[in-house]
Design an enzyme around this catalytic site. Structure first.
Site, PDB file in Angstrom:
ATOM      1  N   HIS A   1       0.976  -1.269   0.191  1.00 51.43           N
ATOM      2  CA  HIS A   1       0.140  -0.071   0.142  1.00 51.43           C
ATOM      3  C   HIS A   1       0.759   1.290  -0.117  1.00 51.43           C
ATOM      4  O   HIS A   1       0.562   2.329  -0.654  1.00 51.43           O
ATOM      5  CB  HIS A   1      -0.878  -0.108   1.157  1.00 51.43           C
ATOM      6  CG  HIS A   1      -2.063  -1.065   0.975  1.00 51.43           C
ATOM      7  ND1 HIS A   1      -2.110  -1.997   2.067  1.00 51.43           N
ATOM      8  CD2 HIS A   1      -2.742  -1.356   0.228  1.00 51.43           C
ATOM      9  CE1 HIS A   1      -3.208  -2.875   1.662  1.00 51.43           C
ATOM     10  NE2 HIS A   1      -3.681  -2.326   0.223  1.00 51.43           N
TER      11      HIS A   1
ATOM     12  N   GLU B   1     -14.990   0.096  -6.258  1.00 45.73           N
ATOM     13  CA  GLU B   1     -14.798  -1.624  -5.886  1.00 45.73           C
ATOM     14  C   GLU B   1     -16.191  -1.990  -6.343  1.00 45.73           C
ATOM     15  O   GLU B   1     -17.271  -1.871  -6.017  1.00 45.73           O
ATOM     16  CB  GLU B   1     -14.596  -1.408  -4.303  1.00 45.73           C
ATOM     17  CG  GLU B   1     -14.817  -2.990  -3.586  1.00 45.73           C
ATOM     18  CD  GLU B   1     -13.736  -3.896  -3.970  1.00 45.73           C
ATOM     19  OE1 GLU B   1     -12.532  -3.676  -4.092  1.00 45.73           O
ATOM     20  OE2 GLU B   1     -14.333  -4.809  -4.418  1.00 45.73           O
TER      21      GLU B   1
ATOM     22  N   ASP C   1     -18.568  -1.402 -11.279  1.00 43.17           N
ATOM     23  CA  ASP C   1     -17.509  -2.244 -12.045  1.00 43.17           C
ATOM     24  C   ASP C   1     -16.495  -1.112 -12.416  1.00 43.17           C
ATOM     25  O   ASP C   1     -16.833  -0.218 -13.069  1.00 43.17           O
ATOM     26  CB  ASP C   1     -18.135  -2.811 -13.369  1.00 43.17           C
ATOM     27  CG  ASP C   1     -16.954  -3.551 -14.128  1.00 43.17           C
ATOM     28  OD1 ASP C   1     -16.006  -3.201 -14.104  1.00 43.17           O
ATOM     29  OD2 ASP C   1     -17.385  -4.765 -14.294  1.00 43.17           O
ATOM     30  N   GLY C   2     -15.001  -1.529 -12.075  1.00 40.10           N
ATOM     31  CA  GLY C   2     -14.131  -0.462 -12.335  1.00 40.10           C
ATOM     32  C   GLY C   2     -13.932  -0.283 -13.931  1.00 40.10           C
ATOM     33  O   GLY C   2     -13.604   0.937 -14.189  1.00 40.10           O
TER      34      GLY C   2
ATOM     35  N   ASP D   1      -5.677  -1.349  -7.915  1.00 39.75           N
ATOM     36  CA  ASP D   1      -5.331  -2.079  -6.719  1.00 39.75           C
ATOM     37  C   ASP D   1      -6.371  -3.425  -7.003  1.00 39.75           C
ATOM     38  O   ASP D   1      -7.182  -3.506  -6.059  1.00 39.75           O
ATOM     39  CB  ASP D   1      -5.575  -1.646  -5.556  1.00 39.75           C
ATOM     40  CG  ASP D   1      -5.172  -2.537  -4.295  1.00 39.75           C
ATOM     41  OD1 ASP D   1      -4.693  -3.591  -4.506  1.00 39.75           O
ATOM     42  OD2 ASP D   1      -5.840  -2.022  -3.166  1.00 39.75           O
TER      43      ASP D   1
ATOM     44  N   ASP E   1      -5.721 -10.729  -9.090  1.00 41.19           N
ATOM     45  CA  ASP E   1      -4.868 -11.010 -10.328  1.00 41.19           C
ATOM     46  C   ASP E   1      -5.724 -11.089 -11.548  1.00 41.19           C
ATOM     47  O   ASP E   1      -6.953 -10.957 -11.312  1.00 41.19           O
ATOM     48  CB  ASP E   1      -4.246 -12.335 -10.145  1.00 41.19           C
ATOM     49  CG  ASP E   1      -3.076 -12.299  -9.156  1.00 41.19           C
ATOM     50  OD1 ASP E   1      -1.875 -11.909  -9.498  1.00 41.19           O
ATOM     51  OD2 ASP E   1      -3.340 -12.339  -7.556  1.00 41.19           O
TER      52      ASP E   1
ATOM     53  N   PRO F   1     -12.954 -11.710 -11.803  1.00 45.17           N
ATOM     54  CA  PRO F   1     -13.613 -10.587 -12.125  1.00 45.17           C
ATOM     55  C   PRO F   1     -12.454  -9.440 -12.366  1.00 45.17           C
ATOM     56  O   PRO F   1     -13.057  -8.188 -13.295  1.00 45.17           O
ATOM     57  CB  PRO F   1     -14.347  -9.893 -10.648  1.00 45.17           C
ATOM     58  CG  PRO F   1     -13.688 -11.088  -9.614  1.00 45.17           C
ATOM     59  CD  PRO F   1     -13.333 -12.164 -10.573  1.00 45.17           C
TER      60      PRO F   1
HETATM   61  N1  AG3 Z   1      -4.204  -6.954  -4.467  1.00 39.97           N
HETATM   62  C1  AG3 Z   1      -3.144  -7.417  -5.153  1.00 39.97           C
HETATM   63  C2  AG3 Z   1      -2.986  -9.028  -5.006  1.00 39.97           C
HETATM   64  C3  AG3 Z   1      -1.995  -9.517  -5.951  1.00 39.97           C
HETATM   65  C4  AG3 Z   1      -1.717 -11.124  -5.442  1.00 39.97           C
HETATM   66  N2  AG3 Z   1      -0.906 -11.414  -6.507  1.00 39.97           N
HETATM   67  C5  AG3 Z   1       0.137 -12.235  -6.026  1.00 39.97           C
HETATM   68  N3  AG3 Z   1       0.539 -13.015  -5.079  1.00 39.97           N
HETATM   69  N4  AG3 Z   1       0.521 -12.487  -7.254  1.00 39.97           N
HETATM   70  C6  AG3 Z   1      -4.032  -6.791  -3.149  1.00 39.97           C
HETATM   71  C7  AG3 Z   1      -5.214  -5.927  -2.613  1.00 39.97           C
HETATM   72  C8  AG3 Z   1      -4.559  -5.223  -1.610  1.00 39.97           C
HETATM   73  N5  AG3 Z   1      -5.400  -3.985  -1.188  1.00 39.97           N
END
Ligand code: AG3
Length: 285
Positions: A66, A110, A142-143, A160, A163, A167
């Site tokens: 973050h 979100e 939906d973003g 953010d 993977d 979605p």
């Molecule tokens: N979002 C990214 C998670 C990615 C995980 N990917 C991976 N381990 N390769 C996280 C949300 C946090 N706000």
């Protein structure tokens, strides 16, 4: 998570490499409208949130991700007033963006209201009150639709996402990136979550190819997040402005003026994060 090992949670995100996390209490395990949500406890990481069996964030190491995704573009930009977060339902990204007094509005889009509600309850250290901040405008949508249809412009856009399976897949398309560029104000910066470069190299290459076609300045920068296994994670960087040329003295002055206390981000780490090891540089088109 697969159940082959009793007492352990197994992440099956990568085809050839699995992460096993010792599972203390399982605080939550349920399906929202969009995905399977789980929170487990682990002595080294604290509470761990997984979505569709992939680790999203942990109380222990979330600060790395973050801080690096929020402070790097905001401090490089230097005058960011309007920030857009796509995803980020746990509230950790909004928390870091809102730590900048200079940021007047954070719009967070979100897709899954369930993640927000649930994170407030089970992961309060992530948002730390960010959802109650008057500067936050939370949009449940939906973003990709928002990016296409919104007329607003932002100084910093942070994707953010999860993977690129399920979605989030649309958030990794050329079309989405093209719409994102149109949402940037002059000098605005787009940053994206692009997975761990060693194991998700193709994902990074695809995003970088799209950025190359769209932005005058495009690259990625890195940070190592222990719970995202496989080496450093790559963050896409795209802008038509000069934010990446901000020098160390300027970053130090901005960092000091912002009065931030951070645990990973420093102006020195900021600049160093853009130094790419050979194998990562070769993933860029
Ligand atoms: N979002 C990214 C998670 C990615 C995980 N990917 C991976 N381990 N390769 C996280 C949300 C946090 N706000």
């Amino acid at each position: 998570m697969a159940d082959e090992m009793p007492g352990w949670s197994v992440e099956t995100l990568h085809a050839d490499y699995r992460l096993c996390l010792r599972e203390g209490r399982v605080l939550y395990d349920s399906k929202t409208e969009h995905q399977r949500l789980r929170v487990i406890e682990n002595d080294s990481f604290g509470r761990i949130l997984t979505l569709d069996d992939a680790v999203q964030t942990t109380e222990g190491d979330e600060f790395i991700y973050h801080e690096m995704m929020a402070h790097t573009p905001i401090l490089a930009h230097g005058a960011a007033r309007r920030v857009l977060i796509i995803g980020g339902g746990d509230g950790g990204m909004a928390r870091e963006a809102l730590r900048h007094d200079s940021v007047e509005h954070v719009t967070m889009v979100e897709i899954d209201a369930g993640v927000v509600e649930f994170s407030k309850k089970y992961l309060p250290t992530l948002s730390q009150g960010a959802f109650d901040d008057k500067r936050l405008n939370l949009v449940i949508a939906d973003g990709a639709d928002f990016m296409r249809e919104s007329g607003d412009r932002f100084d910093v856009i942070i994707v953010d996402s999860t993977d690129p399976v399920g979605p989030s897949e649309v958030l990794f398309t050329d079309t989405f990136y093209g719409h994102a560029r149109r949402r940037l104000a002059e000098g605005g910066v787009l940053v994206t979550q692009n997975g761990v470069a060693y194991l998700q190299g193709e994902e990074l290459t695809n995003t970088m190819r799209a950025f190359k076609a769209l932005f005058a300045d495009w690259t990625c920068y890195l940070a190592t997040v222990p719970s995202y296994v496989g080496g450093p994670m790559a963050f896409g960087w795209g802008t038509d402005g000069a934010a990446r040329q901000t020098d160390l003295a300027t970053l130090r002055a901005r960092f000091k003026a912002a009065g931030l206390t951070t645990r990973y981000y420093t102006p020195e780490v900021h600049l160093a994060a853009f130094a790419l090891p050979g194998y990562v540089a070769r993933l860029l088109p």
